[in-house]
Design an enzyme around this catalytic site. Structure first.
Site, mmCIF file in Angstrom:
data_model
loop_
_atom_site.group_PDB
_atom_site.id
_atom_site.type_symbol
_atom_site.label_atom_id
_atom_site.label_comp_id
_atom_site.label_asym_id
_atom_site.label_seq_id
_atom_site.Cartn_x
_atom_site.Cartn_y
_atom_site.Cartn_z
ATOM 1 C CB SER A 68 -0.888 -0.003 1.255
ATOM 2 O OG SER A 68 -1.462 1.265 1.493
ATOM 3 C CE1 TYR B 71 -4.229 -2.405 5.176
ATOM 4 C CE2 TYR B 71 -3.301 -0.285 4.549
ATOM 5 C CZ TYR B 71 -3.926 -1.470 4.207
ATOM 6 O OH TYR B 71 -4.242 -1.713 2.890
#
Length: 258
Positions: free
Chosen positions: A151, A165
């Site tokens: 990401s 995350y």
């Protein structure tokens, strides 16, 4: 989509988190390109629906239900895939979670350690588990591809996700680069994709002003789509993209330029 029809004929592809969102699009696109697809998801209903959709369209797929963080479950899935579809040559480590609380991430000072461990187990250990199970077969065949779903948050600060995350997404980049070096001698390429803001259910609950600000900061002035991500995955795992390895490929419309 048919622009890649036949490019993956004869390939057996595992897509984790393949029941919905980006994962479902990945499964459908690989099947449309001729691959046999193992749709691995924690939820039986959506894994079965995606596999059924592929079969109804004339493709070949099986649903597999399990938790990627559970090594015995992944190992058992490997046996099932081998028996039904054949040896896996392509692994798409797409499964991932990003817990929210009333639409917002928990700040580090309030984050439950159990939540931290769960995100690490799914997002990072899940990729280890699949690689551990399927790398040996790829090495024996002298060919394979692994794509890890990272990401942009693994490379820069993104305020609408919790610390767990981006920590896992940054770790996946390190894992990708190591595996590219370790597995390269067996003609296995390993890359990471780093999506920006993609139109999926993960956007739900995020303040409209936040999404508007991200769109404004993106040079292409739009959010990405699951198809944008799938198109990159198809290239990286194709013969044309096989010499690309150890790379982190942004799919963000230029968001990282700002």
């Amino acid at each position: 989509m048919t622009e890649n029809a036949g490019s993956h004929a004869g390939h057996v592809v595992l897509v984790t988190g393949g029941g919905r969102g980006i994962g479902k699009t990945l499964a459908l696109r690989f099947a449309a390109a001729g691959a046999s697809v193992a749709v691995f998801d924690a939820l039986a209903e959506i894994a079965e629906e995606t596999a059924h959709q592929i079969v109804e369209a004339g493709g070949k797929a099986i649903p597999l239900v399990g938790d990627v963080s559970d090594f015995p479950a992944v190992d058992a899935a490997g046996i099932t895939i081998l028996d039904t579809l054949g040896p896996v040559d392509t692994v798409i480590n797409n499964a991932g979670i990003s817990p929210k609380h009333d639409g917002a991430p928990a700040p580090i000072s309030e984050m439950d350690p159990t939540e931290w461990r769960r995100v690490v187990d799914v997002n990072l250990t899940g990729a280890f588990n699949t690689t551990r199970v399927f790398a040996a077969g790829m090495k024996a065949a002298g060919f394979g591809s692994i794509v890890n779903q990272s990401s942009v948050s693994g490379q820069t600060y993104v305020p609408f996700v919790g610390a767990h995350y981006p920590a896992t997404k940054a770790a996946l980049i390190g894992l990708t680069r190591h595996l590219a070096g370790e597995l390269g001698p067996w003609n296995i390429n390993v890359n990471a994709m780093a999506p920006g803001r993609i139109e999926t259910s993960l956007m739900e609950g995020v303040d409209t002003a936040v999404n508007d600000a991200i769109r404004a900061a993106t040079p292409m002035k739009r959010f990405g789509t699951p198809d944008d991500v799938a198109s990159l995955a198809l290239f990286l795992t194709s013969q044309e993209g096989h010499f690309v390895t150890g790379q982190v490929c942004d799919v963000s419309g230029g968001w990282m330029l700002t």
